[in-house]
Structures are given as C-alpha cells and as structure tokens.
Write a protein that holds these residues in place. Sequence first.
Motif, short mmCIF file in Angstrom:
data_model
loop_
_atom_site.label_atom_id
_atom_site.label_comp_id
_atom_site.label_asym_id
_atom_site.label_seq_id
_atom_site.Cartn_x
_atom_site.Cartn_y
_atom_site.Cartn_z
N UNK A 96 0.86 -1.18 0.00
CA UNK A 96 0.00 0.00 0.00
C UNK A 96 0.91 1.24 0.00
N UNK A 97 0.68 2.11 -0.98
CA UNK A 97 1.55 3.29 -1.17
C UNK A 97 0.70 4.55 -1.19
N UNK A 98 1.15 5.59 -0.50
CA UNK A 98 0.42 6.86 -0.51
C UNK A 98 0.45 7.46 -1.91
N UNK A 99 -0.72 7.84 -2.41
CA UNK A 99 -0.78 8.45 -3.74
C UNK A 99 -0.81 9.97 -3.66
N UNK A 100 -1.10 10.45 -2.44
CA UNK A 100 -1.09 11.89 -2.16
C UNK A 100 -0.43 12.02 -0.78
N UNK A 101 -0.20 13.24 -0.36
CA UNK A 101 0.15 13.41 1.06
C UNK A 101 -1.01 12.79 1.84
N UNK A 102 -0.70 12.08 2.90
CA UNK A 102 -1.75 11.29 3.55
C UNK A 102 -1.73 11.49 5.06
N UNK A 103 -2.93 11.50 5.62
CA UNK A 103 -3.12 11.71 7.05
C UNK A 103 -3.75 10.41 7.58
N UNK A 104 -3.12 9.81 8.55
CA UNK A 104 -3.54 8.47 8.99
C UNK A 104 -3.73 8.38 10.50
N UNK A 105 -4.58 7.46 10.90
CA UNK A 105 -4.60 7.02 12.29
C UNK A 105 -3.95 5.64 12.32
N UNK A 106 -3.01 5.46 13.21
CA UNK A 106 -2.25 4.21 13.27
C UNK A 106 -2.47 3.54 14.63
N UNK A 107 -2.70 2.24 14.56
CA UNK A 107 -2.89 1.46 15.79
C UNK A 107 -1.89 0.30 15.76
N UNK A 108 -1.09 0.13 16.80
CA UNK A 108 -0.12 -0.98 16.74
C UNK A 108 -0.83 -2.32 16.94
N UNK A 109 -0.10 -3.40 16.64
CA UNK A 109 -0.70 -4.73 16.56
C UNK A 109 -1.42 -5.10 17.87
#
Length: 145
Positions: A96-109
């Motif tokens: 999975x690759x960002x196609x634009x500048x991207x804003x994410x919420x990340x949750x660890x495993x």
Amino acid sequence: MLLRRLPDRIDLLKKVPLFSGLSRRHLGLIVRETERVNADRGKVLARQGALGREFLLIVDGSARVERDGKVIARLGAGDFFGEMSLIDKKPQSATVTAETAIDLLVVDARSFRNLLDTVPGLQKKILITLCERLRGADAALGSRN
Ligand code: CMP
C-alpha cells in the motif's frame, strides 16, 4: 505527528465510518490506542510479504493497493488497511503506497487486537469490509475470464 488535544481526536474518530455509533467511552478507548501520522506521497505504508505491525486508517488522502506489482484497489478517507496480517499473523497480502500526502490514524498490533476484543461491532465492520473486498476481487477475476 501526534495530535495534542484529546477532544479533537474524539471528534475526528466520530467521523470515521468504522467507529460510527460508538459511545464516548469507547471512542475514548480508541483515542488512547491511536496515533495520528502524516506521510508524503510515494511513502510505502504496507509492504507485500512483510509481517504487518500496524492497522492504518486513512483520515485524508489516498493510497493504492498493489499485489505483485498490479494495482488491485484504491483507498481513500475512511478506508483502512493492514488488518489482514494482524488478524491471521501471516505476511501482508499487498503493498500500500500513498498516492497523495496522507493523514492516517495508526494502531499498533497489540492495541488493534485489544480493540477488536473490546469495541462493540468493530469485528463485524471489519468482516463486512473483508467480504466486500473478496467480492470485488472475485468480480475482477470473473471479468478477466
Ligand atoms: P494486509 O495483508 O495486512 O496488508 C496489506 C493490506 O492491503 C491488507 O492487509 C488489506 O488491508 C489491504 N488489501 C489487500 N487486498 C485488498 C483489496 N483487494 N482491496 C482493498 N484493500 C486490500
């Protein structure tokens, strides 16, 4: 980048379809387990064959999903990825690759598994998305034959 103020993050979560309809208490639980990050266009966010370490949810921006170098899907705001490797503990199924500048919420495993066990309806919503993706993949296979 971490968001500083907790209320903003709860308000943000309320707008995410995956978390819609949850009580403030459950949203509070999720807020504690998430980190908000930005990435530039072109950043690889998940890599096919690698063991997944995070669940990622797109707040803003878009990403492409590639398997064996072929684009199989595009994801945008409200979409999530990285769940498969965390659920079955097998290597990631796609890059999975960002196609634009991207804003994410990340949750660890660990937090993701924890949320799956504690947040009402989360398992079902993720299952529904998995079903939709399987149907999409089947339809794409069918249209090739
Ligand atoms: P995972 O296998 O952990 O890492 C790559 C991610 O890409 C995968 O989880 C899914 O979240 C996502 N993904 C894989 N296949 C598809 C698809 N057909 N459509 C949308 N997303 C996908």
